[in-house]
Design a protein around this motif. Structure first.
Motif, mmCIF file in Angstrom:
data_model
loop_
_atom_site.group_PDB
_atom_site.id
_atom_site.type_symbol
_atom_site.label_atom_id
_atom_site.label_comp_id
_atom_site.label_asym_id
_atom_site.label_seq_id
_atom_site.Cartn_x
_atom_site.Cartn_y
_atom_site.Cartn_z
ATOM 1 N N PHE A 261 -7.826 -13.498 13.612
ATOM 2 C CA PHE A 261 -8.210 -14.670 12.826
ATOM 3 C C PHE A 261 -9.591 -14.392 12.263
ATOM 4 O O PHE A 261 -10.550 -14.204 13.022
ATOM 5 N N LEU A 262 -9.697 -14.358 10.954
ATOM 6 C CA LEU A 262 -10.944 -13.953 10.323
ATOM 7 C C LEU A 262 -11.851 -15.148 10.082
ATOM 8 O O LEU A 262 -11.404 -16.214 9.642
ATOM 9 N N ARG A 263 -13.117 -14.948 10.374
ATOM 10 C CA ARG A 263 -14.112 -15.980 10.095
ATOM 11 C C ARG A 263 -14.814 -15.628 8.790
ATOM 12 O O ARG A 263 -14.736 -14.483 8.326
ATOM 13 N N LEU B 47 -10.727 -11.393 1.967
ATOM 14 C CA LEU B 47 -9.588 -10.803 1.271
ATOM 15 C C LEU B 47 -9.726 -9.290 1.156
ATOM 16 O O LEU B 47 -8.724 -8.562 1.206
ATOM 17 N N ARG B 48 -10.947 -8.811 1.023
ATOM 18 C CA ARG B 48 -11.155 -7.373 0.966
ATOM 19 C C ARG B 48 -10.707 -6.722 2.266
ATOM 20 O O ARG B 48 -10.053 -5.675 2.265
ATOM 21 N N GLU B 49 -11.039 -7.353 3.399
ATOM 22 C CA GLU B 49 -10.604 -6.808 4.680
ATOM 23 C C GLU B 49 -9.085 -6.822 4.792
ATOM 24 O O GLU B 49 -8.465 -5.839 5.210
ATOM 25 N N THR C 280 1.298 -7.837 8.279
ATOM 26 C CA THR C 280 1.318 -8.922 7.299
ATOM 27 C C THR C 280 0.042 -9.735 7.448
ATOM 28 O O THR C 280 -0.679 -9.613 8.438
ATOM 29 N N SER C 281 -0.240 -10.552 6.452
ATOM 30 C CA SER C 281 -1.418 -11.418 6.514
ATOM 31 C C SER C 281 -1.062 -12.743 5.865
ATOM 32 O O SER C 281 -0.021 -12.891 5.220
ATOM 33 N N GLY C 282 -1.943 -13.723 6.039
ATOM 34 C CA GLY C 282 -1.676 -15.026 5.453
ATOM 35 C C GLY C 282 -2.823 -15.987 5.693
ATOM 36 O O GLY C 282 -3.921 -15.594 6.114
ATOM 37 N N LEU D 183 -4.503 -11.772 10.146
ATOM 38 C CA LEU D 183 -3.959 -10.444 9.909
ATOM 39 C C LEU D 183 -3.177 -10.033 11.137
ATOM 40 O O LEU D 183 -3.718 -9.957 12.244
ATOM 41 N N LEU D 184 -1.863 -9.779 10.957
ATOM 42 C CA LEU D 184 -1.004 -9.355 12.056
ATOM 43 C C LEU D 184 -0.945 -7.835 12.070
ATOM 44 O O LEU D 184 -0.629 -7.200 11.062
#
Length: 303
Positions: free
Chosen positions: A43-45, A68-70, A87-89, A97-98
């Motif tokens: 989970f990205l902060r 989004l770059r990551e 995948t991501s979402g 990001l999975l």
């Protein structure tokens, strides 16, 4: 906030315990409800260049550009020694990001648990890491430009290679190392052009960072990753970081003002020729000795 991830509606994936926390987010176990396969979900902060001090709030284009770059970088990099993104979402106000799960932990955990590694095993691990870096430094990518579009580039510099980001999978008898966490990665062709990294910002881990990266983080080139890979090999062989970091002293000034301690001084049992190669790889004044992953690989393969 981390505990709230357990209650998120992820449909296919059941979110489990937290596996780790990094500079750009937290990582949890994720289990496929149908196949029972296990994954890691990050989970990205919002990025380090957002917040009240920068005038950039999370959710704005500049904040999303770093995230989004990551995501796009992780999804685009497909190599046996890079952690695979599936995948991501975006859900409940958070990007995710999975990724594949590297269940054997990190090289940092391995060395701290079992002590310094056998030289041949450590070099084999490093050659694999350098193969992944050589690929990442030249891979064709399409990254967000911060304005809703994408820019075609060739290669990214990781900027945070360290034993904690070198993960292990496979079997305990024959572990496979993979580079993780491209959260600080940036296309070096666009250094200084994206507006995502502010001038003067310093991210990453000082203990595994050359002085060039401290001086010019925004304009880091692939050679900083090569130096960090050498520093990680030094850690595998000795259980210590290349520089001494005294308590109460600014670690960034330590990187700027001191050189790596010769490997033989830390671990006299390391073969002398290998120790010399590692010492050469850790030269970073006035420039980094091995400018490319391929050059360092060639030296280690000769050993």
């Amino acid at each position: 906030m981390d505990d709230a991830h357990h209650s998120l509606d992820f449909g296919r994936w059941a979110i489990g315990d937290r596996l780790g926390r990094g500079g750009t987010g937290t990582v949890h176990l994720a289990v496929d409800r149908v196949s029972a396969e296990r994954y890691a979900v990050k989970f990205l902060r919002p990025g380090p260049d957002t917040g009240p001090d920068t005038g950039t709030a999370p959710g704005t284009p500049a904040a999303d550009a770093r995230v989004l770059r990551e995501l796009r970088t992780a999804e685009a990099l497909v190599h046996p020694h890079v952690v695979r993104a599936h995948t991501s979402g975006y859900v409940h106000g958070r990007y995710f990001l999975l990724m594949e799960l590297c269940a054997l932990g990190s090289l940092d955990q391995l060395v701290r648990r079992d002590g310094p590694m056998d030289p041949e095993a450590a070099v084999a691990m490093t050659l694999a890491v350098l193969g992944g870096l050589q690929y990442a430094h030249s891979a064709p990518l399409a990254v967000p430009d911060g304005d809703g579009g994408r820019i075609a580039v060739r290669g990214v510099v990781h900027r945070d290679v360290k034993p904690q980001n070198l993960l292990l999978t496979g079997s305990a008898a024959a572990p496979v190392v993979k580079i993780a966490d491209f959260g600080l990665a940036k296309p070096y062709e666009l250094a200084g052009a994206s507006g995502v990294t502010h001038t003067g910002s310093s991210n990453g881990t000082p203990a595994f960072m050359p002085r060039q990266q401290v001086v010019n983080f925004k304009y880091a080139k692939p050679d900083v990753d090569v130096w960090a890979a050498a520093a990680s090999l030094y850690f595998m062989l000795s259980g210590r970081t290349p520089r001494d970091f005294a308590a109460g002293h600014d670690p960034w000034l330590t990187v700027w003002n001191t050189a790596a301690v010769p490997l033989a001084a830390r671990m006299p049992t390391v073969p002398p020729r290998l120790a010399r190669i590692v010492d050469e790889a850790l030269i970073d004044d006035p420039r980094i000795h091995f400018p490319t992953a391929a050059a360092f690989r060639t030296a280690l393969e000769a050993w």
